[in-house]
Write a protein that holds these residues in place. Structure first.
Motif, short mmCIF file in Angstrom:
data_model
loop_
_atom_site.label_atom_id
_atom_site.label_comp_id
_atom_site.label_asym_id
_atom_site.label_seq_id
_atom_site.Cartn_x
_atom_site.Cartn_y
_atom_site.Cartn_z
N TRP A 213 -6.09 11.86 -22.66
CA TRP A 213 -4.85 11.56 -23.39
C TRP A 213 -3.77 12.61 -23.17
CZ3 TRP A 213 -3.03 14.99 -27.02
CH2 TRP A 213 -3.94 15.96 -27.46
N ALA A 214 -4.18 13.87 -23.01
CA ALA A 214 -3.20 14.94 -22.88
C ALA A 214 -2.62 15.05 -21.47
CB ALA A 214 -3.82 16.28 -23.29
N SER A 215 -3.06 14.21 -20.57
CA SER A 215 -2.52 14.23 -19.21
C SER A 215 -1.50 13.12 -18.99
CB SER A 215 -3.65 14.09 -18.18
OG SER A 215 -4.30 12.83 -18.33
N ARG A 216 -1.23 12.32 -20.05
CA ARG A 216 -0.29 11.20 -19.94
C ARG A 216 0.81 11.33 -20.99
NH1 ARG A 216 -4.44 6.47 -20.65
NH2 ARG A 216 -5.67 8.15 -21.61
N PRO A 217 2.04 11.06 -20.62
CA PRO A 217 3.14 11.18 -21.59
C PRO A 217 2.93 10.35 -22.85
CG PRO A 217 4.02 10.95 -19.38
CD PRO A 217 2.54 10.71 -19.27
N GLU A 218 2.36 9.16 -22.69
CA GLU A 218 2.18 8.30 -23.86
C GLU A 218 1.13 8.86 -24.83
OE1 GLU A 218 0.09 6.28 -20.29
OE2 GLU A 218 1.88 7.48 -20.70
N GLY A 219 0.33 9.82 -24.38
CA GLY A 219 -0.62 10.47 -25.28
C GLY A 219 -0.04 11.68 -25.98
N LEU A 220 1.06 12.21 -25.43
CA LEU A 220 1.67 13.42 -25.97
C LEU A 220 2.92 13.08 -26.76
CD1 LEU A 220 1.21 15.66 -22.81
CD2 LEU A 220 -0.04 15.84 -24.97
N VAL A 221 2.77 12.18 -27.73
CA VAL A 221 3.89 11.78 -28.59
C VAL A 221 3.95 12.80 -29.72
CG1 VAL A 221 4.92 9.96 -29.96
CG2 VAL A 221 3.51 9.38 -27.97
N GLY A 222 4.76 13.83 -29.54
CA GLY A 222 4.81 14.91 -30.50
C GLY A 222 5.92 14.76 -31.50
N ASN A 223 6.02 15.75 -32.39
CA ASN A 223 7.01 15.74 -33.47
C ASN A 223 8.11 16.78 -33.29
OD1 ASN A 223 5.15 17.91 -33.92
ND2 ASN A 223 5.89 18.07 -36.02
N GLY A 224 8.17 17.41 -32.12
CA GLY A 224 9.15 18.45 -31.87
C GLY A 224 10.50 17.88 -31.50
N PRO A 225 11.47 18.73 -31.17
CA PRO A 225 12.81 18.26 -30.81
C PRO A 225 12.84 17.50 -29.49
CG PRO A 225 12.64 20.63 -30.50
CD PRO A 225 11.39 20.20 -31.21
N PHE A 226 11.80 17.69 -28.68
CA PHE A 226 11.72 16.98 -27.41
C PHE A 226 10.37 16.27 -27.31
CE2 PHE A 226 14.82 20.28 -26.82
CZ PHE A 226 15.82 19.67 -26.08
N THR A 227 10.30 15.32 -26.42
CA THR A 227 9.06 14.61 -26.18
C THR A 227 8.83 14.52 -24.67
OG1 THR A 227 7.80 12.61 -26.75
CG2 THR A 227 10.11 12.31 -26.12
N VAL A 228 7.59 14.34 -24.26
CA VAL A 228 7.24 14.37 -22.84
C VAL A 228 7.64 13.06 -22.17
CG1 VAL A 228 5.36 14.61 -21.18
CG2 VAL A 228 5.33 15.95 -23.30
N ALA A 229 8.40 13.18 -21.08
CA ALA A 229 8.82 12.00 -20.32
C ALA A 229 7.99 11.82 -19.07
CB ALA A 229 10.30 12.13 -19.94
N ALA A 230 7.60 12.92 -18.42
CA ALA A 230 6.84 12.82 -17.18
C ALA A 230 6.02 14.09 -17.00
CB ALA A 230 7.77 12.62 -15.98
N ILE A 231 4.83 13.91 -16.40
CA ILE A 231 3.94 15.04 -16.12
C ILE A 231 3.55 14.99 -14.65
CG2 ILE A 231 1.75 16.16 -16.67
CD1 ILE A 231 1.79 14.68 -19.35
#
Length: 545
Positions: A213-231
């Motif tokens: 899950w931590a290797s895919r953007p859809e698994g890293l839906v965080g609560n910070g000011p930014f979110t992961v778009a691509a890895i």
């Protein structure tokens, strides 16, 4: 060396009512705001793991800090904490229970509200030995039952592990109230609550995503000011604004964090206008623009074996400490990337005492006089031995220190080089006279982490120094909830430490950065992985001239 590799023994790789003020306000963009609000950041290490519980490397945290917001965050001056995902918190009168009140508008990047159960899950997961989180000891020590649970063996103690984790001092009182009960009065708890590894995490999302899950953007839906778009690990992570962030949408529209192989690559990308911020890691930088020099919460020192002659004599230790020209050591062994250390608590951390620089100040004449006055000539060996590892940087610093001692004291000082495992074994068995470079890097800006290394029972106390009053002062400070009183206790403890000199403090490390003038709203701190990382939501780019 990286920030978390200031010392070669594994034991030294280190890895507090609440202010109601909010985070630093977003700075109003100027009229010359750049059309492209894409910030390009170069980091020196590969991006290995974006699972917050497992993120330990600087490059991992460079991205994790942007999408994983903890309960609190250090204030810009690092002297206290301020609200983040928690709008406020309350500490019980005895200092053992903290109740964090989550923001009603705290949301993940997909709009799902942050709930207290997410904090219970995240903190429990860190302490769970099956996770193997590098931060497990740090969280376990501030949670009731944490140390016992973290010490269990996942296979041998499988039947005990579930009940131990269920009995941790972590509780969701309701959706917006997260309670942490510590094993005793804990002034450290508020600082642990600032670590991005402890940001809320949704158990249902992890179960839905499954392994990886931590290797895919859809698994890293965080609560910070930014979110992961691509890895594109290990080389690049792209982040975009979290439109649901409680603090408002950041001005930056993208942050690209890219792994660059070395300083030469960083400088080349910067000169080609393909980089806005570059982290300079090792070699001197012939930069085309001024370099931002940021002191880190990282100290380097020379350790004495205080359990054996001649360094069981504090006057001898003081003489050796006075014999070292720290500026020369920094210049020749650290490429100028440091500043003379005044004591154990570094500049930028609460409790720093700039006046202590005089306690071990370089003075070759005074060093020789103190050595003579100590009457230690009969105890001095034919050659003083300084233990170091075979790592190039360690050897370089050890040779620089040995040169200083030879020149100032007129004594033969030899450098003994061993592989890291052998050197570590000799340190722990007491088979050494001097050892360098040792040191520590604080995970957050609170002095207890560093001062605690010199308690008698601490495994990091490789000097074997012991002072009952010092230990007593640290116990009192750990149980003290009044910040002013803690400051007084720390000051007394530091004074004992520099006077008895179990180590000679050498340098506080610096990190050097390249920062393009167009980068605005930057508030650099000693805990940043790249300048502005802690307060990235207030950054923006001016039009390039």
């Amino acid at each position: 060396m990286t920030r978390r590799a200031a010392a070669w023994p594994a034991a030294l790789l280190l890895l507090a009512a609440c202010s109601t003020s909010g985070p630093a306000p977003l700075r109003s963009p100027s009229q010359s705001l750049a059309a492209d609000q894409s910030l390009r950041v170069g980091v020196p290490g590969p991006i290995a793991d974006l699972d917050p519980a497992l993120a330990a490397g600087e490059s991992d945290l460079a991205a994790v800090r942007q999408f994983a917001e903890p309960l609190l965050k250090p204030a810009p001056d690092l002297q206290d904490v301020q609200p983040a995902t928690a709008a406020s918190y309350e500490l019980s009168a005895d200092g053992t229970v903290a109740l964090f009140h989550l923001r009603p508008n705290a949301r993940y990047g997909d709009g799902v509200p942050v709930r207290a159960a997410d904090l219970v899950f995240a903190w429990t997961r860190i302490i769970d030995p099956r996770t193997a989180s590098p931060l497990a000891p740090r969280f376990a020590e501030v949670v009731r039952g944490g140390a016992a649970a973290a010490a269990l063996d996942p296979q041998r103690d499988e039947g005990r592990l579930g009940p131990a984790l269920a009995g941790l001092g972590l509780k969701a009182i309701d959706d917006l109230s997260f309670q942490v009960t510590a094993p005793g009065p804990s002034a450290q708890l508020k600082w642990v609550a600032t670590l991005p590894q402890g940001a809320p995490l949704r158990q249902a999302l992890l179960q839905q995503m499954g392994p990886g899950w931590a290797s895919r953007p859809e698994g890293l839906v965080g609560n910070g000011p930014f979110t992961v778009a691509a890895i594109r690990a290990p080389d690049r992570v792209d982040l975009v604004p979290n439109s649901a962030y409680w603090g408002g949408r950041p001005t930056l529209r993208r942050i690209a964090i890219e792994h660059l192989a070395d300083d030469a690559s960083t400088l080349r990308e910067y000169q080609a206008d393909r980089l806005d911020i570059g982290v300079l890691d090792s070699a001197p930088a012939p930069a085309p623009a001024p370099v931002l020099r940021q002191p880190l919460l990282s100290e380097v020192w020379l350790t004495f074996n205080t359990a054996a002659p001649p360094f069981d004599n504090p006057r001898v230790r003081r003489a050796f400490a006075e014999a070292i020209d720290r500026q020369a050591v920094i210049r020749t062994a650290l490429d100028g990337r440091g500043q003379a250390a005044a004591g154990l608590v570094p500049q930028g951390m609460r409790g720093h005492r700039a006046d202590l620089v005089h306690a071990q100040e370089f003075n070759a004449g005074q060093a020789r006089a103190d050595l003579d006055a100590a009457g230690a000539a009969r105890d001095l060996p034919a050659a003083v031995r300084l233990l170091t590892t075979d790592r190039a940087g360690d050897r370089r610093l050890a040779e620089a220190v040995a040169t200083q001692l030879r020149d100032s004291l007129g004594l033969p000082v030899s450098v003994e080089v061993a592989d890291a495992a052998t050197a570590d074994g000799r340190l722990r068995s007491g088979d050494f006279q001097l050892a360098a470079p040792l040191g520590a890097t604080a995970a957050y800006p609170d002095p207890e982490q560093l001062l605690g290394l010199f308690r008698q029972a601490d495994p990091g106390n490789l000097s074997r120094w012991h002072n009952p009053r010092y230990d007593r002062l640290l116990r009192q400070a750990a149980a003290e909830t009044d910040p002013g009183r803690r400051d007084q206790l720390w000051a007394q403890a530091q004074l004992i430490l520099v006077q008895e000199t179990p180590v000679a403090f050498l340098a506080q490390r610096q990190r050097w950065y390249l920062v393009r003038p167009a980068v605005r709203g930057l508030a650099a701190t000693a805990v940043d992985e790249w300048p502005g990382a802690l307060y990235s939501a207030q950054m923006y780019l001016n039009a390039r001239s």
